[in-house]
Design a protein around this motif. Sequence first.
Motif, short mmCIF file in Angstrom:
data_model
loop_
_atom_site.label_atom_id
_atom_site.label_comp_id
_atom_site.label_asym_id
_atom_site.label_seq_id
_atom_site.Cartn_x
_atom_site.Cartn_y
_atom_site.Cartn_z
N THR A 223 -5.09 5.08 -2.57
CA THR A 223 -4.45 3.77 -2.42
C THR A 223 -5.45 2.71 -1.99
N SER B 29 1.54 4.20 -4.55
CA SER B 29 1.44 5.58 -5.03
C SER B 29 2.54 5.88 -6.03
N LEU C 140 -3.31 2.83 8.00
CA LEU C 140 -2.45 3.60 7.10
C LEU C 140 -2.49 5.07 7.51
N ARG D 295 -3.09 8.43 3.11
CA ARG D 295 -3.50 7.12 2.60
C ARG D 295 -4.68 6.56 3.40
N PRO E 65 -1.97 9.57 -3.02
CA PRO E 65 -1.90 8.62 -1.90
C PRO E 65 -3.26 8.25 -1.33
N GLU E 66 -4.21 9.20 -1.30
CA GLU E 66 -5.50 8.91 -0.68
C GLU E 66 -6.34 7.94 -1.52
N ALA F 133 0.83 -1.20 0.00
CA ALA F 133 0.00 0.00 0.00
C ALA F 133 0.87 1.26 0.00
#
Length: 599
Positions: free
Chosen positions: A203, A193, A293, A297, A200-201, A189
């Motif tokens: 993922t 990215s 996370l 993320r 990233p968000e 995870a």
Amino acid sequence: MKAGLVELLELYEYKVDDLVAGTEPKGGMAGLTRLRQTLIQSNLPGPLAKKFRDIDARFKAHRPGYKTTVDEGSAPDLGMILIEEEAAQLSPEQEALEKLAEAVYWSRLERELLRTAKTFNHGKRDELRMTYAILQNLEAYSRSPQFAQDYNLSRFTLSHPIPSVSDPRVHLEDIQIAKNMLLELFREAFALSGKLKLPPEETVPYLRRFARRVLESEGSLRTSIRGPSSETLRRALEEAHRQKLSIGEIRALEERLHAAAAEERRMSLVMEEDRGRFSAAIERLTTLLTRYLPSPRGEASWPQIPPKILGSQSPEFGLQSVPPDAKALNLRLMPQRFYFWNHEIGISQAGKLFGLSVDGQERMIEEDAAFSLTLPDAELHVIRYQDYLHLRIEPREAATLSNLLAEGRVLAFLMWPENHYAYLRLLRALSARFKGEVNYGLFSPETASKYGEAPIDNLQDFARKGLEVVKGRIEKHSNWIAYLAEVARALELESYAQVLQLELSEWLGFSPPSRDTLGENVSSTTVGDSPSTIKEGSAVLSLRYQDDAIYVSSTGLVPRKLLDLMIWMLPEGGLVLAREGARVAHSLVSIQPQNHAVP
């Protein structure tokens, strides 16, 4: 449905307006991120999709801490977004502390995932099997040239099916392997990215889509249908009619066709049930990723490394004191001694080697080391990065050892061989009674011969899994005592049932102490570099710590590996050993013979 999407899109626009204006959106960035993920996955119709892309471009341009390679007014392809962290000039000390914070995150995550692995490691282990399939397919697909551009997974093809629960290549029953698989999922995870040029968000939504593509792909679930399919048999029957074969041959083909069709319908229902279970497992894995996370993320926060408290000024080996409310501290690696949470901690140096001592325990502090020490009332977590040391002390979880000892007491009765394993036969019959009518011949004394022939660790695993199943069923049925009495009468084991009822009731109603009070008649020892000895009842056991494992042995017997719980059978009962880290608690469960003739 469309009206609901319009409202969500308007809410997203209001939140982005707040962000552009420099104020925190209502609900925070985590709420804004979740709303954005919902809209991305909603398959918006044309006009709404265009409006979303316009709003989303403003969001990306003003997202705190990030910048994109596209202009604010453009409508970028989600698969082509490049995210770069703002360059920041960090001093060597700040950089070292950031690396230390990263090491702290992974260390704490590993402990959390070990606990999670224990909860996943029961029943059909759907979450662990799904994790394995995700990792294997992700690794295979990432080597293909289309991986980096296939954001929507439209070109994905399955390379590895979901393994069976007893697949010998996977070893899902091993807690450490299960934990390492979950940890690897988190590492993937973190790397996604960069591999996919994803924000990233996004993922977690990507991994969720990937898991569902694995599950929905043909061949992901293995089938056990043997022999020709119903379609093959139907063609054979038609050919038999054309060739005017004998009535007997045609009837035989018809019977085979009916049987094959019935088996295919059964397997179709089984696969549908499996898909439902694995779909639920994917949602639980998604929740796990989101929870642990760090933002952006997920929803967790990055560990906050406190300012240095010790070791910055004087290197003298003097006794210092840490503020009593401090639960974590950083220090430069040098010889010193101090009190931390009422524990005296010493750091020594011999050449380039450093060591830590606390409560009679000593450990070397190697480069990039991360380890934990069990103290009487807490866990001390130690992490080193370069010349910095991070210490964090946490109260022990509410009497983990006490919980294990309480469970072990019931297991000792289940593993007691008297009257052809009467207690274990009772438990299995009780488990079957919860499901309906019981064929008590399946639990007769003759069926118990396999228990005595099984290796002791296999017998313990079998009894423990059965106990866990019965516990779940008891919690759903208030009349379990009546069921137990019923099966006891059928098996003629009433006196054993009275004992088992008492032990189950005490275990199910067990309320552990608030700290680390293990109870009466319980002893404990910390296993270090040299072997420890336990003398209990007629047993003299040797405990040896090797490669993060504890081995228990006695004269003339093969050593057994102590994971978290072990029953060592004795003539007078069962010796229960419970482990947490390097600490082992033990208690002897005396079992009185029942005054019944053995059949």
